[in-house]
Motif scaffolding. Sequence first.
Motif, PDB file in Angstrom:
ATOM      1  N   THR A  52      28.906  53.955  32.042  1.00 23.54           N
ATOM      2  CA  THR A  52      29.242  55.010  32.999  1.00 23.54           C
ATOM      3  C   THR A  52      29.279  54.502  34.438  1.00 23.54           C
ATOM      4  O   THR A  52      29.735  55.211  35.325  1.00 23.54           O
ATOM      5  CB  THR A  52      28.240  56.176  32.907  1.00 23.54           C
ATOM      6  OG1 THR A  52      26.933  55.709  33.234  1.00 23.54           O
ATOM      7  CG2 THR A  52      28.237  56.790  31.521  1.00 23.54           C
ATOM      8  N   ASN A  53      28.837  53.275  34.672  1.00 18.57           N
ATOM      9  CA  ASN A  53      28.795  52.691  36.015  1.00 18.57           C
ATOM     10  C   ASN A  53      30.126  51.984  36.289  1.00 18.57           C
ATOM     11  O   ASN A  53      30.333  50.850  35.884  1.00 18.57           O
ATOM     12  CB  ASN A  53      27.615  51.722  36.112  1.00 18.57           C
ATOM     13  CG  ASN A  53      27.446  51.154  37.494  1.00 18.57           C
ATOM     14  OD1 ASN A  53      28.388  51.073  38.277  1.00 18.57           O
ATOM     15  ND2 ASN A  53      26.225  50.736  37.792  1.00 18.57           N
ATOM     16  N   MET A  54      31.025  52.672  36.966  1.00 24.66           N
ATOM     17  CA  MET A  54      32.357  52.122  37.223  1.00 24.66           C
ATOM     18  C   MET A  54      32.318  50.919  38.163  1.00 24.66           C
ATOM     19  O   MET A  54      33.122  50.003  38.013  1.00 24.66           O
ATOM     20  CB  MET A  54      33.278  53.206  37.781  1.00 24.66           C
ATOM     21  CG  MET A  54      33.501  54.334  36.792  1.00 24.66           C
ATOM     22  SD  MET A  54      34.054  53.727  35.185  1.00 24.66           S
ATOM     23  CE  MET A  54      35.674  54.361  35.159  1.00 24.66           C
ATOM     24  N   THR A  55      31.406  50.894  39.090  1.00 21.89           N
ATOM     25  CA  THR A  55      31.273  49.735  39.988  1.00 21.89           C
ATOM     26  C   THR A  55      30.901  48.500  39.175  1.00 21.89           C
ATOM     27  O   THR A  55      31.449  47.417  39.387  1.00 21.89           O
ATOM     28  CB  THR A  55      30.211  50.012  41.079  1.00 21.89           C
ATOM     29  OG1 THR A  55      30.581  51.187  41.784  1.00 21.89           O
ATOM     30  CG2 THR A  55      30.095  48.841  42.030  1.00 21.89           C
ATOM     31  N   GLN A  56      29.986  48.676  38.248  1.00 21.39           N
ATOM     32  CA  GLN A  56      29.578  47.567  37.387  1.00 21.39           C
ATOM     33  C   GLN A  56      30.758  47.111  36.527  1.00 21.39           C
ATOM     34  O   GLN A  56      30.990  45.913  36.374  1.00 21.39           O
ATOM     35  CB  GLN A  56      28.411  47.978  36.493  1.00 21.39           C
ATOM     36  CG  GLN A  56      27.924  46.861  35.598  1.00 21.39           C
ATOM     37  CD  GLN A  56      26.852  47.329  34.637  1.00 21.39           C
ATOM     38  OE1 GLN A  56      27.019  48.360  33.979  1.00 21.39           O
ATOM     39  NE2 GLN A  56      25.759  46.590  34.576  1.00 21.39           N
ATOM     40  N   TYR A  83      38.538  54.897  26.633  1.00 21.31           N
ATOM     41  CA  TYR A  83      37.328  55.691  26.436  1.00 21.31           C
ATOM     42  C   TYR A  83      36.874  56.419  27.698  1.00 21.31           C
ATOM     43  O   TYR A  83      35.848  57.086  27.689  1.00 21.31           O
ATOM     44  CB  TYR A  83      36.203  54.793  25.914  1.00 21.31           C
ATOM     45  CG  TYR A  83      36.557  54.194  24.571  1.00 21.31           C
ATOM     46  CD1 TYR A  83      36.431  54.937  23.416  1.00 21.31           C
ATOM     47  CD2 TYR A  83      37.049  52.895  24.483  1.00 21.31           C
ATOM     48  CE1 TYR A  83      36.784  54.407  22.190  1.00 21.31           C
ATOM     49  CE2 TYR A  83      37.403  52.367  23.258  1.00 21.31           C
ATOM     50  CZ  TYR A  83      37.269  53.113  22.109  1.00 21.31           C
ATOM     51  OH  TYR A  83      37.623  52.597  20.905  1.00 21.31           O
ATOM     52  N   ASP A  84      37.633  56.302  28.776  1.00 20.43           N
ATOM     53  CA  ASP A  84      37.243  56.939  30.042  1.00 20.43           C
ATOM     54  C   ASP A  84      37.047  58.445  29.909  1.00 20.43           C
ATOM     55  O   ASP A  84      36.188  59.017  30.562  1.00 20.43           O
ATOM     56  CB  ASP A  84      38.258  56.642  31.145  1.00 20.43           C
ATOM     57  CG  ASP A  84      38.117  55.255  31.735  1.00 20.43           C
ATOM     58  OD1 ASP A  84      37.134  54.554  31.389  1.00 20.43           O
ATOM     59  OD2 ASP A  84      38.980  54.868  32.532  1.00 20.43           O
ATOM     60  N   HIS A  85      37.828  59.090  29.088  1.00 24.52           N
ATOM     61  CA  HIS A  85      37.722  60.546  28.971  1.00 24.52           C
ATOM     62  C   HIS A  85      36.400  60.986  28.349  1.00 24.52           C
ATOM     63  O   HIS A  85      36.027  62.143  28.433  1.00 24.52           O
ATOM     64  CB  HIS A  85      38.911  61.124  28.196  1.00 24.52           C
ATOM     65  CG  HIS A  85      38.990  60.695  26.765  1.00 24.52           C
ATOM     66  ND1 HIS A  85      39.510  59.484  26.380  1.00 24.52           N
ATOM     67  CD2 HIS A  85      38.603  61.331  25.638  1.00 24.52           C
ATOM     68  CE1 HIS A  85      39.457  59.396  25.065  1.00 24.52           C
ATOM     69  NE2 HIS A  85      38.914  60.494  24.581  1.00 24.52           N
ATOM     70  N   TYR A  86      35.678  60.053  27.737  1.00 25.10           N
ATOM     71  CA  TYR A  86      34.360  60.379  27.179  1.00 25.10           C
ATOM     72  C   TYR A  86      33.258  60.305  28.227  1.00 25.10           C
ATOM     73  O   TYR A  86      32.159  60.773  27.995  1.00 25.10           O
ATOM     74  CB  TYR A  86      33.994  59.421  26.032  1.00 25.10           C
ATOM     75  CG  TYR A  86      34.850  59.599  24.811  1.00 25.10           C
ATOM     76  CD1 TYR A  86      34.800  60.771  24.052  1.00 25.10           C
ATOM     77  CD2 TYR A  86      35.686  58.575  24.396  1.00 25.10           C
ATOM     78  CE1 TYR A  86      35.584  60.925  22.939  1.00 25.10           C
ATOM     79  CE2 TYR A  86      36.472  58.729  23.268  1.00 25.10           C
ATOM     80  CZ  TYR A  86      36.423  59.899  22.533  1.00 25.10           C
ATOM     81  OH  TYR A  86      37.197  60.044  21.429  1.00 25.10           O
ATOM     82  N   LEU A  87      33.545  59.658  29.352  1.00 19.49           N
ATOM     83  CA  LEU A  87      32.511  59.441  30.373  1.00 19.49           C
ATOM     84  C   LEU A  87      32.357  60.636  31.284  1.00 19.49           C
ATOM     85  O   LEU A  87      33.149  61.448  31.444  1.00 19.49           O
ATOM     86  CB  LEU A  87      32.833  58.191  31.193  1.00 19.49           C
ATOM     87  CG  LEU A  87      32.979  56.910  30.385  1.00 19.49           C
ATOM     88  CD1 LEU A  87      33.328  55.758  31.290  1.00 19.49           C
ATOM     89  CD2 LEU A  87      31.717  56.608  29.623  1.00 19.49           C
TER      90      LEU A  87
END
Length: 87
Positions: A52-56, A83-87
């Motif tokens: 869930t950490n997009m920066t990471q 899988y972005d839609h699951y976040l």
Amino acid sequence: MNPLVLQMVNHKLNTIKKDELIQLAKQYNFKVTETQAKKIITILRSETIDVTNMTQRERILAKIKQQVDANTEKQMNAMLKQYDHYL
């Protein structure tokens, strides 16, 4: 995302093995050599992954681009975006 599913996905990314990564790449129709898989796993192991950490995610993908190659980074990013839609 369901907290249990999130925990399972994070655990898998943090513990994935070379052969599993190669097989996963095949599922998504791109090729990862053993050498590339080893480098990717080294990058993944450099920090505890949180999907869930997009920066990471951006930081890890940048390392893959730099240490493996740009094509592999693009393919990994495309795979993760599904899988972005699951976040």
